[in-house]
Motif scaffolding. Structure first.
Motif, short mmCIF file in Angstrom:
data_model
loop_
_atom_site.label_atom_id
_atom_site.label_comp_id
_atom_site.label_asym_id
_atom_site.label_seq_id
_atom_site.Cartn_x
_atom_site.Cartn_y
_atom_site.Cartn_z
N ASP A 3 -10.18 0.31 -8.90
CA ASP A 3 -10.40 -0.30 -7.59
C ASP A 3 -9.06 -0.68 -6.96
O ASP A 3 -8.05 -0.79 -7.64
N ASN B 292 -3.98 9.19 -4.61
CA ASN B 292 -4.93 9.29 -3.50
C ASN B 292 -6.29 8.72 -3.91
O ASN B 292 -6.53 8.39 -5.08
N GLN B 293 -7.18 8.60 -2.94
CA GLN B 293 -8.48 7.98 -3.18
C GLN B 293 -9.30 8.73 -4.22
O GLN B 293 -10.01 8.13 -5.03
N GLU B 294 -9.21 10.06 -4.24
CA GLU B 294 -9.99 10.84 -5.19
C GLU B 294 -9.52 10.58 -6.62
O GLU B 294 -10.34 10.43 -7.54
N HIS C 102 -11.44 -2.38 -1.12
CA HIS C 102 -11.23 -1.38 -0.09
C HIS C 102 -11.43 0.03 -0.62
O HIS C 102 -11.48 0.97 0.15
N SER C 103 -11.51 0.18 -1.93
CA SER C 103 -11.87 1.48 -2.49
C SER C 103 -12.45 1.25 -3.87
O SER C 103 -12.12 0.29 -4.53
N LYS C 104 -13.34 2.11 -4.26
CA LYS C 104 -13.98 1.99 -5.56
C LYS C 104 -14.01 3.37 -6.22
O LYS C 104 -13.95 4.37 -5.56
N LEU D 218 -8.08 7.86 -7.70
CA LEU D 218 -8.52 6.51 -8.04
C LEU D 218 -10.01 6.48 -8.39
O LEU D 218 -10.42 5.80 -9.33
N ARG D 219 -10.80 7.25 -7.64
CA ARG D 219 -12.23 7.29 -7.90
C ARG D 219 -12.51 7.90 -9.28
O ARG D 219 -13.32 7.37 -10.05
N ARG E 190 0.83 -1.21 0.00
CA ARG E 190 0.00 0.00 0.00
C ARG E 190 0.86 1.26 0.00
O ARG E 190 0.46 2.29 -0.52
#
Length: 241
Positions: A73, A63-65, A239-241, A67-68, A57
């Motif tokens: 994923d 960052n998550q944004e 864990h993230s989408k 990736l979104r 990781r």
């Protein structure tokens, strides 16, 4: 050639990681029951980063944004190794094999998976090999195929990801396999435009040759029959989408 009961499921289009995992589990259940010796699943995944048991990781650079926005994923998995990427333009092979029917030797198995890719590349006049420190298939100092497996009761899961014309912008969002000193490469970078279906066909031939088995092609419906998926469930969650 020793007679083994082996089957092949090739999926069309893009397959989500969750769907691919569920199919692996269905295949595992069939092999565990002893009704078949091996099932090979070949597919292309929707964009996803997977993190192995060695971690990784910290090698995810987005960052998550981000990736979104990109629709990528992230999954923690049970396979060995660090972080890697799966996506369109990549052949992902999931061999669910009972090594009791081949050889109960994990280094031999991973080396054989590498050999499938090496022999496939040879058909395009590309000389590929291995690096002593890093698993996978390399052309010079660039990795063209990543390896990562899991084994339970001598039945294998996961497998390899072979870059045909993969999105390098997605790959740039990670340190692939935790490696920073070397890069990645696709088959089309080396051989020009290739027919994806043709490469897939060669991969099938090399699996049959390297693992000395005849693979009977069947539909995913065959694999999902008998309510196997309902009985096994999906062990890994996004864990993230």
């Amino acid at each position: 050639m020793e007679e083994r009961r082996c089957f092949l499921v090739e999926l069309e289009g893009l397959t989500s990681y969750a769907d691919g995992l569920a199919l692996q589990e269905a295949a595992f259940e069939r092999v565990r029951r002893g009704t078949v010796d091996g099932i090979l699943i070949l597919l292309q995944h929707s964009p996803v980063f997977t993190i192995g048991k060695s971690g990784g990781r910290d090698n995810l650079l987005a960052n998550q944004e981000t990736l979104r926005q990109l629709g990528i994923d992230v999954y923690d998995t049970t396979r060995g190794g660090n972080i890697t990427y799966h996506g369109p333009g990549q052949i992902v092979a999931y061999p669910i094999f009972s090594l009791k029917k081949w050889k109960m030797d994990l280094p031999w198995f991973v080396t054989s998976l590498e050999e499938v890719v090496i022999q496939t590349l040879r058909e395009y006049g590309i000389r590929a090999g291995r690096k002593p420190k890093y698993r996978g298939v390399w052309v010079g100092d660039k990795k063209i195929a990543a390896m990562g497996i899991a084994v339970k009761r001598w039945i294998t899961m996961h497998g390899f990801a072979f870059n045909i014309n993969v999105n390098k912008e997605h790959f740039a969002l990670i340190n692939p396999c935790g490696i920073t000193e070397f890069g990645i490469v696709s088959l089309e970078d080396l051989a020009g435009s290739v027919d994806f279906g043709e490469v897939m066909g060669i991969v099938k031939e090399k699996f049959a040759k390297v693992f000395e088995a005849n693979f009977r092609e069947v539909s995913r419906g065959w694999l999902e029959s008998d309510d196997i998926l309902a009985k096994t469930g999906v062990a890994e969650e996004a864990h993230s989408k």
